[in-house]
Scaffold this motif. Structure first.
Motif, PDB file in Angstrom:
ATOM      1  N   ARG A 159      41.277  24.653  53.566  1.00 13.74           N
ATOM      2  CA  ARG A 159      41.290  24.705  54.510  1.00 13.74           C
ATOM      3  C   ARG A 159      39.865  24.091  55.215  1.00 13.74           C
ATOM      4  NH1 ARG A 159      42.810  30.795  55.602  1.00 13.74           N
ATOM      5  NH2 ARG A 159      40.988  31.176  54.267  1.00 13.74           N
ATOM      6  N   PRO A 160      40.039  24.096  56.439  1.00 17.81           N
ATOM      7  CA  PRO A 160      38.581  23.252  57.329  1.00 17.81           C
ATOM      8  C   PRO A 160      37.510  24.079  56.915  1.00 17.81           C
ATOM      9  CG  PRO A 160      40.500  23.178  58.718  1.00 17.81           C
ATOM     10  CD  PRO A 160      40.993  23.853  57.563  1.00 17.81           C
ATOM     11  N   ASP A 161      37.383  25.203  56.904  1.00 19.70           N
ATOM     12  CA  ASP A 161      36.280  26.417  57.026  1.00 19.70           C
ATOM     13  C   ASP A 161      36.085  26.639  55.386  1.00 19.70           C
ATOM     14  OD1 ASP A 161      36.038  26.153  59.554  1.00 19.70           O
ATOM     15  OD2 ASP A 161      36.890  27.980  59.928  1.00 19.70           O
ATOM     16  N   ASP A 162      36.830  26.358  54.525  1.00 18.68           N
ATOM     17  CA  ASP A 162      36.603  26.617  53.171  1.00 18.68           C
ATOM     18  C   ASP A 162      35.940  25.773  52.306  1.00 18.68           C
ATOM     19  OD1 ASP A 162      38.254  28.797  53.679  1.00 18.68           O
ATOM     20  OD2 ASP A 162      40.031  28.212  52.477  1.00 18.68           O
ATOM     21  N   ASP A 163      34.765  25.444  52.799  1.00 21.03           N
ATOM     22  CA  ASP A 163      33.676  24.380  51.953  1.00 21.03           C
ATOM     23  C   ASP A 163      33.142  25.116  50.868  1.00 21.03           C
ATOM     24  OD1 ASP A 163      34.008  22.874  54.343  1.00 21.03           O
ATOM     25  OD2 ASP A 163      32.066  23.451  55.214  1.00 21.03           O
ATOM     26  N   PHE A 164      33.123  26.268  50.704  1.00 25.68           N
ATOM     27  CA  PHE A 164      32.456  26.913  49.512  1.00 25.68           C
ATOM     28  C   PHE A 164      33.613  28.024  48.782  1.00 25.68           C
ATOM     29  CE2 PHE A 164      29.296  25.633  52.132  1.00 25.68           C
ATOM     30  CZ  PHE A 164      28.697  24.265  51.356  1.00 25.68           C
ATOM     31  N   ILE A 165      33.428  28.344  47.569  1.00 24.71           N
ATOM     32  CA  ILE A 165      34.050  29.279  46.826  1.00 24.71           C
ATOM     33  C   ILE A 165      33.101  30.509  46.413  1.00 24.71           C
ATOM     34  CG2 ILE A 165      35.390  29.794  44.903  1.00 24.71           C
ATOM     35  CD1 ILE A 165      36.478  27.033  45.033  1.00 24.71           C
ATOM     36  N   LEU A 166      33.253  31.706  46.451  1.00 28.59           N
ATOM     37  CA  LEU A 166      32.460  32.615  45.851  1.00 28.59           C
ATOM     38  C   LEU A 166      32.229  32.714  44.346  1.00 28.59           C
ATOM     39  CD1 LEU A 166      30.926  35.328  46.557  1.00 28.59           C
ATOM     40  CD2 LEU A 166      32.776  36.767  46.334  1.00 28.59           C
ATOM     41  N   CYS A 167      30.725  32.749  44.157  1.00 25.26           N
ATOM     42  CA  CYS A 167      30.514  33.056  42.860  1.00 25.26           C
ATOM     43  C   CYS A 167      30.340  34.575  42.591  1.00 25.26           C
ATOM     44  CB  CYS A 167      29.450  32.139  42.286  1.00 25.26           C
ATOM     45  SG  CYS A 167      28.785  32.664  40.834  1.00 25.26           S
ATOM     46  N   GLU A 168      29.499  35.007  43.414  1.00 23.13           N
ATOM     47  CA  GLU A 168      29.178  36.347  43.450  1.00 23.13           C
ATOM     48  C   GLU A 168      27.862  36.735  44.474  1.00 23.13           C
ATOM     49  OE1 GLU A 168      26.390  37.577  39.827  1.00 23.13           O
ATOM     50  OE2 GLU A 168      28.247  36.796  39.260  1.00 23.13           O
ATOM     51  N   ILE A 169      27.841  38.045  45.060  1.00 26.27           N
ATOM     52  CA  ILE A 169      26.771  38.248  45.862  1.00 26.27           C
ATOM     53  C   ILE A 169      26.248  39.602  45.244  1.00 26.27           C
ATOM     54  CG2 ILE A 169      28.253  39.453  47.319  1.00 26.27           C
ATOM     55  CD1 ILE A 169      26.837  38.847  49.778  1.00 26.27           C
ATOM     56  N   ALA A 170      24.955  39.786  45.614  1.00 23.66           N
ATOM     57  CA  ALA A 170      24.131  40.837  45.137  1.00 23.66           C
ATOM     58  C   ALA A 170      23.448  41.356  46.345  1.00 23.66           C
ATOM     59  CB  ALA A 170      23.194  40.644  43.844  1.00 23.66           C
ATOM     60  N   ALA A 171      23.493  42.740  46.477  1.00 26.70           N
ATOM     61  CA  ALA A 171      22.645  43.497  47.549  1.00 26.70           C
ATOM     62  C   ALA A 171      21.213  43.449  46.977  1.00 26.70           C
ATOM     63  CB  ALA A 171      23.212  44.886  47.902  1.00 26.70           C
ATOM     64  N   ARG A 172      20.550  42.705  46.759  1.00 33.61           N
ATOM     65  CA  ARG A 172      19.035  42.751  46.240  1.00 33.61           C
ATOM     66  C   ARG A 172      18.340  41.247  46.830  1.00 33.61           C
ATOM     67  NH1 ARG A 172      18.914  38.932  42.583  1.00 33.61           N
ATOM     68  NH2 ARG A 172      20.849  38.445  40.935  1.00 33.61           N
TER      69      ARG A 172
END
Length: 461
Positions: free
Chosen positions: A295-308
Motif C-alpha cells: 500500500r502507498p503508506d507501507d514503506d517500512f516493515i516493523l522489526c521491533e520497538i523498545a521503550a528505551r
C-alpha cells in the motif's frame, strides 16, 4: 521529602564503548528529586555515594537474574513512596513495568502495556491488528510449529527469544540441513531439562526480511513525537555478532526524503501502540518494504520497538547532532532521564539540516591482538581505539555480555555517502595495520607472519 522520588534499577555488567556517567550528573541543583538506586556490585560511583540526592542505594551481583530486586523495591517503597521507576536496561524494562504496577505507580509503562514494547509476539500482534506492516510470524511451543511455519513461508526464517536483547539467542535458518541442526542441537539448550521438558512460548519465528534496515530514535509526549532522529544502518548487529562484520549507523539529515517518511512511520506506529500518560523514549527498528504490491503508506516493515534509549554508540551520535559535546547536562542521556521522570525537558541546539554523523564499529577477531595503532592518518575521520593499545589481549568469540569491539570510526559530513565512504576507508586502513595472531599458533611464528604481511603492504601498496 522531594516531590519526585525515583527508583533506579540498573545493571552495569555489560561493558560500554562509551564513557559512563554518574546518576547525579543527570540532575540539576534546582531539580526537586531524590534518587534510590539498585545496581550491580561496584557500579555506583563515589560521586553518587556522596551525593545528598542519592537517599539510598543497594548493590547486588546480578540484578537481571536476582529476584530480590523486587523485594528491595517493595520494602523501600513502604518507606519512601516512589513516584517513578526508571531503568535504561532492556532486560529490566519488563520487570520495571511490573514493579510500577506492584507499587501502584501510574507514570511510565505498566504491566498491562509493557508487552507492546518488549514481548516481540505481542508487539507484532498489536501492530498488525492496527494495520502496520509486520513480517509473517508465529510463537513456538514445539518444533512442529517451526516446521509448519517453514512449510508455509519457506526459507530463510529467523528464530529468536520473544524477550531477547539485541541479537542474543537469534538463529538464521536457511536450509533443511540448518533446520535439522537447530532442532537437534540448539532449540532445547535454552531450557533446564532437569526442571522442565517443554518450551513455553519463549521463542518465535518470523520470515527473513531482505530490505535495508533503519532505526528511528525519539521522544514522545502523550503519544506525540516531539524529538526524533532517524538513522540508516550501514551494517547490522546480526552481521557483527554472527559473521564478525563491522556495524555502523548514519544519521539521515532533515533535507533527505527518507527523513519525513521515517518520522511519519514512527508516529503511525505510536498511534497504534499503548502510550504512557507522560513521556516515552523509544528505539524503533524498521525494514525497507520491498513488496511491489504494498500500500502507498507501507514503506517500512516493523522489526521491533523498545521503550528505551538506543545503545550507547547511537546516543553518542545524537549528542553530536543535537547537544553540546562532553556536557552531560546537555546530552541525550539527560533528556532520556528527564522525560522518564517528569522533569522539565532540556532544549536542543538548532540542528544543521544537512549535517550527517556516521560511525563504524570494528569487531574483534578470534586470536591474540598484538597491535593496534594509537592514531589514524585519515583526514576528517575520528578514530577511537576500544581494545587495549598497551598490551596484547586474547579474544575467543562473540559474547553478548562482553566487549566485542576493537575500535570505532566517526565522521561528520554533509552527506550520507561521504560519511560512509570515510568510515569504510578507515576500516580498510585498520585492516592493513592491526596485528592479530591465531590462538593455536606459537606467538613468535604468528607475529613474524603478521610483520611480514604489514611490511609487504607498506612496500608494494
Amino acid at each position: 521529602m522531594a516531590s519526585r522520588r525515583v527508583l533506579i534499577l540498573d545493571d552495569c555488567q555489560i561493558q560500554s564503548i562509551i564513557h559512563e556517567h554518574s546518576w547525579s550528573d543527570l540532575i540539576d541543583d534546582d531539580d526537586d528529586i531524590d534518587l534510590y538506586i539498585l545496581t550491580s556490585t561496584g557500579a555506583l560511583s563515589e560521586k553518587d555515594k556522596a551525593c545528598s540526592r542519592v537517599r539510598a542505594y543497594k548493590e547486588i551481583d546480578h540484578p537481571t537474574t536476582d529476584g530480590t530486586l523486587e523485594l528491595w523495591s517493595y520494602e523501600m517503597h513502604k518507606k519512601h513512596s516512589f513516584t517513578h521507576v526508571y531503568t535504561k536496561n532492556e532486560d529490566l524494562i519488563m520487570r520495571a513495568a511490573h514493579v510500577r504496577s506492584l507499587l501502584n505507580i501510574k507514570t511510565g509503562l505498566l504491566a498491562e502495556t509493557i508487552g507492546a514494547y518488549r514481548e516481540k509476539v505481542e508487539m507484532k500482534r498489536i501492530a498488525s491488528e492496527g494495520g502496520f506492516p509486520v513480517p509473517p510470524f508465529a510463537r513456538l511451543y514445539a518444533p512442529a510449529d517451526l516446521i509448519a511455519f517453514i512449510e508455509k513461508q519457506g526459507y530463510p526464517v529467523v528464530v529468536k527469544p520473544t524477550l531477547g536483547c539485541a541479537t542474543s539467542g537469534l538463529s538464521l535458518i536457511k536450509s533443511p540441513e540448518e533446520l535439522e541442526t537447530f532442532l537437534s542441537k540448539k532449540l532445547f539448550t535454552c531450557i533446564d531439562t532437569d526442571q522442565r521438558m517443554d518450551l513455553v512460548g519463549e521463542f518465535m519465528v518470523e520470515g527473513y526480511m531482505k530490505g535495508h534496515m533503519f532505526h528511528v530514535d525519539g521522544v514522545a509526549k502523550d503519544g506525540e513525537i516531539i524529538y526524533v532522529w532517524p538513522f540508516s544502518y550501514l551494517h547490522t548487529c546480526l552481521g557483527f555478532s554472527q559473521e564478525g562484520t563491522a556495524y555502523g549507523n548514519s544519521s539521515i539529515p532533515k533535507s533527505h526524503p527518507l527523513y519525513d517518511r521515517l518520522c511519519k512511520t514512527a508516529q503511525r506506529l505510536l498511534n497504534i501502540l499503548p502510550s504512557p500518560i507522560d513521556g516515552l523514549v523509544f528505539h524503533l527498528e524498521l525494514y525497507e518494504n520491498l513488496d511491489p504490491n504494498r500500500r502507498p503508506d507501507d514503506d517500512f516493515i516493523l522489526c521491533e520497538i523498545a521503550a528505551r534509549a538506543p545503545g550507547a554508540s547511537i546516543t553518542h551520535l545524537i549528542d553530536l547532532l543535537s547537544f553540546e559535546e562532553d556536557n552531560i547536562q546537555q546530552s541525550f542521556a539527560r533528556l532520556d532521564f528527564c522525560v522518564s521522570v517528569s522533569l522539565s525537558i532540556p532544549k536542543l541546539k538548532e540542528q544543521d539540516e544537512n549535517k550527517v554523523v556516521t560511525d563504524l564499529i570494528i569487531p574483534r577477531k578470534p586470536g591474540k591482538l598484538m597491535y593496534i595503532p594509537r592514531e589514524c592518518p585519515i583526514h576528517n575521520l575520528k578514530y577511537i581505539p576500544v581494545a587495549d593499545i598497551d598490551k596484547p589481549t586474547v579474544y575467543e568469540k562473540y559474547d553478548v555480555n562482553g566487549l566485542n569491539s576493537v575500535c570505532r570510526f566517526i565522521a561528520e559530513t554533509k552527506s550520507m555517502e561521504e560519511g560512509q565512504a570515510l568510515v569504510e576507508k578507515g576500516l580498510e586502513w585498520f585492516d592493513s595495520v592491526f596485528i592479530n595472531t591465531p590462538l593455536d599458533e606459537p606467538c613468535t611464528v604468528a607475529l613474524i607472519k603478521e610483520l611480514h604481511r604489514y611490511f609487504h603492504r607498506k612496500i608494494f601498496n
